[in-house]
Scaffold this motif. Structure first.
Motif, mmCIF file in Angstrom:
data_model
loop_
_atom_site.group_PDB
_atom_site.id
_atom_site.type_symbol
_atom_site.label_atom_id
_atom_site.label_comp_id
_atom_site.label_asym_id
_atom_site.label_seq_id
_atom_site.Cartn_x
_atom_site.Cartn_y
_atom_site.Cartn_z
ATOM 1 N N UNK A 12 38.618 26.619 46.823
ATOM 2 C CA UNK A 12 38.961 27.975 47.261
ATOM 3 C C UNK A 12 38.220 29.043 46.460
ATOM 4 N N UNK A 13 36.984 28.735 46.061
ATOM 5 C CA UNK A 13 36.227 29.706 45.270
ATOM 6 C C UNK A 13 34.741 29.624 45.569
ATOM 7 N N UNK A 14 33.994 30.481 44.938
ATOM 8 C CA UNK A 14 32.558 30.527 45.153
ATOM 9 C C UNK A 14 31.872 29.351 44.464
ATOM 10 N N UNK A 15 30.785 28.878 45.059
ATOM 11 C CA UNK A 15 30.004 27.792 44.465
ATOM 12 C C UNK A 15 29.436 28.257 43.130
ATOM 13 N N UNK A 16 29.279 27.324 42.218
ATOM 14 C CA UNK A 16 28.771 27.651 40.886
ATOM 15 C C UNK A 16 27.885 26.524 40.379
ATOM 16 N N UNK A 17 26.867 26.884 39.621
ATOM 17 C CA UNK A 17 25.993 25.905 38.984
ATOM 18 C C UNK A 17 26.497 25.650 37.571
ATOM 19 N N UNK A 18 26.679 24.387 37.233
ATOM 20 C CA UNK A 18 27.195 24.003 35.919
ATOM 21 C C UNK A 18 26.181 23.093 35.238
ATOM 22 N N UNK A 19 25.793 23.459 34.032
ATOM 23 C CA UNK A 19 24.888 22.626 33.256
ATOM 24 C C UNK A 19 25.688 21.560 32.506
ATOM 25 N N UNK A 20 25.411 20.305 32.825
ATOM 26 C CA UNK A 20 26.075 19.188 32.163
ATOM 27 C C UNK A 20 25.183 18.699 31.027
ATOM 28 N N UNK A 21 25.722 18.709 29.813
ATOM 29 C CA UNK A 21 24.945 18.220 28.674
ATOM 30 C C UNK A 21 25.616 17.047 27.970
ATOM 31 N N UNK A 22 26.741 16.606 28.501
ATOM 32 C CA UNK A 22 27.415 15.436 27.923
ATOM 33 C C UNK A 22 28.114 14.683 29.053
#
Length: 232
Positions: A12-22
């Motif tokens: 129920x929210x806007x798409x987001x880019x998440x940087x995964x480092x672990x």
């Protein structure tokens, strides 16, 4: 340190880019310890070394987490495992869906390597962990396989999160635990799977689902495995 960028699409929210480092894969997470012990004994008969403890947290390269619908592998002895996935972006803790794709032939040599060598497909859709935390055990996991596009899907795995150790317990025990029931920002953790119906076996196509019968919604993802030639 490797990183990967995942595009998350909250319910129920806007798409987001998440940087995964672990990236972490929690293994041996069955809630019934007797069943886990039995499985450990079965693997020992096949020459696979038992885990040093259960559950056990395996570290994989963050770059192996992917939202792709096609992954490449070496050899034809790999297979998927449907799993709930926790992703913390620093602002929110999200619950999603992924596959701990594993090289079964390499598993006899090293379970850690068998996990580290394969990409981990993850669905883009996610739910806020807070929205489901009061009924986690009711959530349903399913996976289907097929070897060719013209074949029918065959049910491969089916169970609920009640078959897996409680997610809050896995969060607390995780090497990426931050405290207060959260993971470190940029951490993604797969939380274990349910038994394969008819035994673990490879398949070219893998489809999976996380269903919430309480809120009446599902997360789905499918991917294809392409086997690389040994010599080009």
């Amino acid at each position: 340190m490797s990183t990967t960028l995942l595009r998350l699409e909250p319910h129920d929210g806007a798409a987001r880019d998440v940087t995964i480092d672990r990236a972490i894969v929690a293994g041996w997470t069955g809630r019934d310890q007797a069943t886990v012990d039995h499985h450990v004994a079965e693997l020992a008969e096949l020459g696979i070394a038992p885990p040093s403890e259960t559950p056990l947290y395996y570290r994989v390269a963050a770059a192996m987490a992917t939202g792709a619908t096609v992954i490449e592998v070496v050899g034809d002895g790999t297979s998927g495992e449907v799993e709930p996935v926790l992703i913390d972006d620093g602002d929110h803790l999200w619950l999603g869906l992924g596959s701990d794709h594993t090289d079964r032939e390499l598993e006899a040599h090293s379970i850690a390597l068998s996990k580290q060598i394969c990409h981990k497909p993850i669905a883009r859709a996610v739910w806020s962990y807070d929205e489901v935390r009061d009924h986690l055990d009711a959530l349903e996991l399913r996976a289907w396989i097929r070897s060719a596009p013209e074949e029918d899907w065959v049910l491969y795995q089916e169970g609920t999160l009640a078959d897996i150790r409680p997610l809050p317990e896995l969060i607390t025990g995780s090497p990426a635990a931050k405290g207060a029931g959260r993971l470190e920002p940029g951490a993604a953790m797969m939380c274990g799977t349910v038994p394969a119906l008819g035994g673990v076996r490879p398949a070219r196509f893998f489809r999976m689902e996380l269903r919430d019968p309480v809120l009446g919604r599902s997360i789905e993802h499918a991917y294809e495995t392409l086997t690389l030639p040994i010599i080009a």
